[in-house]
Structures are given as C-alpha cells and as structure tokens.
Design a protein around this motif. Structure first.
Motif, PDB file in Angstrom:
ATOM      1  N   ARG A   1      -8.690  -5.938  -0.034  1.00 17.76           N
ATOM      2  CA  ARG A   1      -9.675  -7.033   0.041  1.00 17.76           C
ATOM      3  C   ARG A   1      -9.010  -8.358   0.347  1.00 17.76           C
ATOM      4  O   ARG A   1      -9.470  -9.128   1.195  1.00 17.76           O
ATOM      5  CB  ARG A   1     -10.464  -7.136  -1.269  1.00 17.76           C
ATOM      6  CG  ARG A   1     -11.602  -6.161  -1.386  1.00 17.76           C
ATOM      7  CD  ARG A   1     -12.532  -6.491  -2.556  1.00 17.76           C
ATOM      8  NE  ARG A   1     -11.863  -6.623  -3.830  1.00 17.76           N
ATOM      9  CZ  ARG A   1     -11.627  -5.617  -4.686  1.00 17.76           C
ATOM     10  NH1 ARG A   1     -12.008  -4.393  -4.382  1.00 17.76           N
ATOM     11  NH2 ARG A   1     -11.021  -5.835  -5.819  1.00 17.76           N
TER      12      ARG A   1
ATOM     13  N   ASP B   1      -5.442   2.595  -8.016  1.00 16.71           N
ATOM     14  CA  ASP B   1      -6.623   2.504  -7.146  1.00 16.71           C
ATOM     15  C   ASP B   1      -7.134   1.067  -7.108  1.00 16.71           C
ATOM     16  O   ASP B   1      -7.478   0.541  -6.045  1.00 16.71           O
ATOM     17  CB  ASP B   1      -7.743   3.434  -7.642  1.00 16.71           C
ATOM     18  CG  ASP B   1      -7.416   4.907  -7.470  1.00 16.71           C
ATOM     19  OD1 ASP B   1      -6.469   5.238  -6.715  1.00 16.71           O
ATOM     20  OD2 ASP B   1      -8.110   5.734  -8.107  1.00 16.71           O
ATOM     21  N   HIS B   2      -7.186   0.431  -8.260  1.00 19.36           N
ATOM     22  CA  HIS B   2      -7.620  -0.964  -8.346  1.00 19.36           C
ATOM     23  C   HIS B   2      -6.684  -1.870  -7.545  1.00 19.36           C
ATOM     24  O   HIS B   2      -7.139  -2.740  -6.791  1.00 19.36           O
ATOM     25  CB  HIS B   2      -7.669  -1.405  -9.811  1.00 19.36           C
ATOM     26  CG  HIS B   2      -7.881  -2.860  -9.985  1.00 19.36           C
ATOM     27  ND1 HIS B   2      -9.121  -3.457  -9.864  1.00 19.36           N
ATOM     28  CD2 HIS B   2      -7.010  -3.861 -10.244  1.00 19.36           C
ATOM     29  CE1 HIS B   2      -9.001  -4.764 -10.047  1.00 19.36           C
ATOM     30  NE2 HIS B   2      -7.724  -5.029 -10.278  1.00 19.36           N
ATOM     31  N   CYS B   3      -5.368  -1.686  -7.707  1.00 21.47           N
ATOM     32  CA  CYS B   3      -4.388  -2.503  -6.975  1.00 21.47           C
ATOM     33  C   CYS B   3      -4.569  -2.338  -5.474  1.00 21.47           C
ATOM     34  O   CYS B   3      -4.555  -3.328  -4.730  1.00 21.47           O
ATOM     35  CB  CYS B   3      -2.959  -2.117  -7.374  1.00 21.47           C
ATOM     36  SG  CYS B   3      -2.498  -2.620  -9.031  1.00 21.47           S
ATOM     37  N   GLU B   4      -4.725  -1.099  -5.033  1.00 17.11           N
ATOM     38  CA  GLU B   4      -4.887  -0.845  -3.605  1.00 17.11           C
ATOM     39  C   GLU B   4      -6.139  -1.541  -3.067  1.00 17.11           C
ATOM     40  O   GLU B   4      -6.095  -2.185  -2.022  1.00 17.11           O
ATOM     41  CB  GLU B   4      -4.964   0.657  -3.355  1.00 17.11           C
ATOM     42  CG  GLU B   4      -5.049   1.015  -1.877  1.00 17.11           C
ATOM     43  CD  GLU B   4      -5.069   2.507  -1.678  1.00 17.11           C
ATOM     44  OE1 GLU B   4      -4.275   2.965  -0.842  1.00 17.11           O
ATOM     45  OE2 GLU B   4      -5.857   3.198  -2.353  1.00 17.11           O
ATOM     46  N   ALA B   5      -7.232  -1.431  -3.799  1.00 21.00           N
ATOM     47  CA  ALA B   5      -8.480  -2.071  -3.363  1.00 21.00           C
ATOM     48  C   ALA B   5      -8.329  -3.593  -3.359  1.00 21.00           C
ATOM     49  O   ALA B   5      -8.787  -4.269  -2.427  1.00 21.00           O
ATOM     50  CB  ALA B   5      -9.627  -1.651  -4.282  1.00 21.00           C
ATOM     51  N   ARG B   6      -7.670  -4.138  -4.365  1.00 27.16           N
ATOM     52  CA  ARG B   6      -7.474  -5.591  -4.447  1.00 27.16           C
ATOM     53  C   ARG B   6      -6.627  -6.074  -3.277  1.00 27.16           C
ATOM     54  O   ARG B   6      -6.959  -7.055  -2.618  1.00 27.16           O
ATOM     55  CB  ARG B   6      -6.807  -5.949  -5.777  1.00 27.16           C
ATOM     56  CG  ARG B   6      -6.385  -7.393  -5.920  1.00 27.16           C
ATOM     57  CD  ARG B   6      -7.518  -8.337  -6.169  1.00 27.16           C
ATOM     58  NE  ARG B   6      -8.034  -8.081  -7.507  1.00 27.16           N
ATOM     59  CZ  ARG B   6      -9.246  -8.427  -7.893  1.00 27.16           C
ATOM     60  NH1 ARG B   6     -10.056  -9.040  -7.063  1.00 27.16           N
ATOM     61  NH2 ARG B   6      -9.657  -8.170  -9.103  1.00 27.16           N
TER      62      ARG B   6
ATOM     63  N   ARG C   1       1.237   6.737  -6.675  1.00 22.83           N
ATOM     64  CA  ARG C   1       0.065   7.568  -6.964  1.00 22.83           C
ATOM     65  C   ARG C   1       0.403   9.054  -6.809  1.00 22.83           C
ATOM     66  O   ARG C   1       0.018   9.872  -7.650  1.00 22.83           O
ATOM     67  CB  ARG C   1      -1.109   7.206  -6.060  1.00 22.83           C
ATOM     68  CG  ARG C   1      -2.378   7.990  -6.413  1.00 22.83           C
ATOM     69  CD  ARG C   1      -3.533   7.748  -5.456  1.00 22.83           C
ATOM     70  NE  ARG C   1      -4.018   6.386  -5.533  1.00 22.83           N
ATOM     71  CZ  ARG C   1      -3.931   5.490  -4.554  1.00 22.83           C
ATOM     72  NH1 ARG C   1      -3.386   5.804  -3.392  1.00 22.83           N
ATOM     73  NH2 ARG C   1      -4.414   4.284  -4.709  1.00 22.83           N
TER      74      ARG C   1
ATOM     75  N   ARG D   1      -5.926   5.057 -12.082  1.00 21.08           N
ATOM     76  CA  ARG D   1      -7.056   4.110 -11.942  1.00 21.08           C
ATOM     77  C   ARG D   1      -6.540   2.720 -11.597  1.00 21.08           C
ATOM     78  O   ARG D   1      -7.098   2.016 -10.754  1.00 21.08           O
ATOM     79  CB  ARG D   1      -7.891   4.067 -13.218  1.00 21.08           C
ATOM     80  CG  ARG D   1      -8.808   5.242 -13.393  1.00 21.08           C
ATOM     81  CD  ARG D   1      -9.839   5.035 -14.501  1.00 21.08           C
ATOM     82  NE  ARG D   1      -9.274   4.571 -15.761  1.00 21.08           N
ATOM     83  CZ  ARG D   1      -8.763   5.364 -16.706  1.00 21.08           C
ATOM     84  NH1 ARG D   1      -8.773   6.673 -16.544  1.00 21.08           N
ATOM     85  NH2 ARG D   1      -8.273   4.857 -17.814  1.00 21.08           N
ATOM     86  N   TRP D   2      -5.469   2.286 -12.262  1.00 20.90           N
ATOM     87  CA  TRP D   2      -4.917   0.967 -11.998  1.00 20.90           C
ATOM     88  C   TRP D   2      -4.369   0.886 -10.572  1.00 20.90           C
ATOM     89  O   TRP D   2      -4.558  -0.118  -9.884  1.00 20.90           O
ATOM     90  CB  TRP D   2      -3.835   0.643 -13.032  1.00 20.90           C
ATOM     91  CG  TRP D   2      -3.208  -0.707 -12.830  1.00 20.90           C
ATOM     92  CD1 TRP D   2      -3.790  -1.923 -13.024  1.00 20.90           C
ATOM     93  CD2 TRP D   2      -1.886  -0.966 -12.375  1.00 20.90           C
ATOM     94  NE1 TRP D   2      -2.900  -2.923 -12.727  1.00 20.90           N
ATOM     95  CE2 TRP D   2      -1.730  -2.367 -12.326  1.00 20.90           C
ATOM     96  CE3 TRP D   2      -0.812  -0.160 -12.019  1.00 20.90           C
ATOM     97  CZ2 TRP D   2      -0.542  -2.964 -11.924  1.00 20.90           C
ATOM     98  CZ3 TRP D   2       0.366  -0.760 -11.631  1.00 20.90           C
ATOM     99  CH2 TRP D   2       0.501  -2.153 -11.582  1.00 20.90           C
TER     100      TRP D   2
ATOM    101  N   ARG E   1       0.830  -1.210   0.000  1.00 21.16           N
ATOM    102  CA  ARG E   1       0.000   0.000   0.000  1.00 21.16           C
ATOM    103  C   ARG E   1       0.865   1.262   0.000  1.00 21.16           C
ATOM    104  O   ARG E   1       0.522   2.245  -0.644  1.00 21.16           O
ATOM    105  CB  ARG E   1      -0.971  -0.019   1.179  1.00 21.16           C
ATOM    106  CG  ARG E   1      -2.091  -1.055   0.955  1.00 21.16           C
ATOM    107  CD  ARG E   1      -2.977  -1.147   2.135  1.00 21.16           C
ATOM    108  NE  ARG E   1      -2.196  -1.775   3.212  1.00 21.16           N
ATOM    109  CZ  ARG E   1      -2.695  -2.211   4.345  1.00 21.16           C
ATOM    110  NH1 ARG E   1      -3.962  -2.046   4.612  1.00 21.16           N
ATOM    111  NH2 ARG E   1      -1.937  -2.788   5.241  1.00 21.16           N
TER     112      ARG E   1
END
Length: 183
Positions: free
Chosen positions: A174, A166-171, A117, A163-164, A110
């Motif tokens: 989770r 953000d996706h990586c961080e969310a993945r 980012r 955007r990618w 993260r």
C-alpha cells in the motif's frame, strides 16, 4: 524463565541427580530450552548455596541426589504465582531486519517477507505434525501434557508470525503504491 525455577519444579517430584534433571527438563519442554550438564551443575550449586535444595545422598550409580527444601518449595510457589513479564524492550531480529530492509538498496522487503513466510510455514507444519504424533500416542502423564503445551505455543507463535508477515506485506505494498502515485 530461569533454569533455577525449572530445576526446582522438577525436584518437587522427588530427589534427582543432575543428569536426570537435564534429561527431564528437555523432555518436559520439548527441547525448547536445551541445557548443558554444566549449566545444571552450576544452577544446582547456586540452589544449594541459597538453601533451596540440599544434597540427599547418592544413588546406586554414585550420582549425587538433590532434594527440594521448604525454602525451595516456597520459592517455587512464588514463581508459579508471578506472571511472566515480557523482556523489555523486546528484541525481535525479524522486526529489526524488516525495518532495516526498508530503503536498503540491496534488499527487497517483499522478498525478505516471503522468505521468512516460507520458513515459518515450514516450521508450523512441522509443529502441527509433531502435535498430531503426540496426540495419536498412548495417553500419558504430565510429560505428554507438557510437550503438547510447548508445541501449541510454537504453533500459535508461528501462526501469529505468518499473520504479521501478511500484514507487513500488505502495508509495504500500500505504501509503495501510494508513493508511486504521488510521484
């Protein structure tokens, strides 16, 4: 893209010497691909050897002028007609860095994502500022349009990277939560 085709494209507008080609190439691409004069000279020598350019005298300062031949025009038309193939396999240092950060004791994925980012967002703001500067200037010819296209490609690329990320961080979040819940 090869330097070869970039020089052919510039020579289509008329005879040029190496230094002018270098300057025009960098101006047209917004510095996206800086060239050394040695690269230009080497490329011109190969183009001449291949029959796509010819020497066409010297200018008042003694610079050798190069001009496009019909073979050069044909190669240029063929290059413009061909789609650009992505490098295969694509080598993206950021993707590799994140993949290796997963599970590395010294790395927090993260934090790696957040640092990237911040960096990309700063670059995005700079590209947007430069685009606004170009758009607010006097109407220009092909150089202005070329500069805008390069800046807009950089803007779109930076937006896609954010955007990618953000996706990586969310993945990662989770999956980390799911792993902790399973323990």
């Amino acid at each position: 893209m090869s330097i070869r085709h970039g020089l052919l494209a510039l020579l289509e507008r008329g005879p040029r010497h190496g230094s002018r080609l270098r300057t025009e190439f960098e101006a047209r691409t917004g510095g996206a691909w800086p060239l050394g004069i040695g690269q230009v000279r080497t490329a011109l020598a190969r183009l001449e050897r291949d029959g796509t350019v010819v020497r066409e005298g010297v200018d008042e300062a003694g610079h050798v002028l190069y001009a496009l031949t019909e073979a050069g025009r044909a190669e240029l038309r063929a290059w413009f007609a061909r789609p650009v193939e992505p490098a295969s396999p694509p080598r993206d240092e950021l993707a590799v860095k994140l993949a290796l950060a997963v599970g590395a004791p010294c790395a927090d994925v993260r934090e790696v994502v957040e640092a990237q980012r911040r960096h990309v967002t700063q670059a995005l703001h700079e590209h947007v500022r430069q685009r606004a500067e170009v758009l607010s200037g006097a109407p220009g010819g092909p150089e202005r349009i070329a500069r805008l296209l390069v800046l807009e490609q950089r803007i779109c690329g930076a937006e896609a990277e954010v955007r990618w990320l953000d996706h990586c961080e969310a993945r990662v979040l989770r999956l980390t939560r799911a792993a902790e819940a399973a323990e």
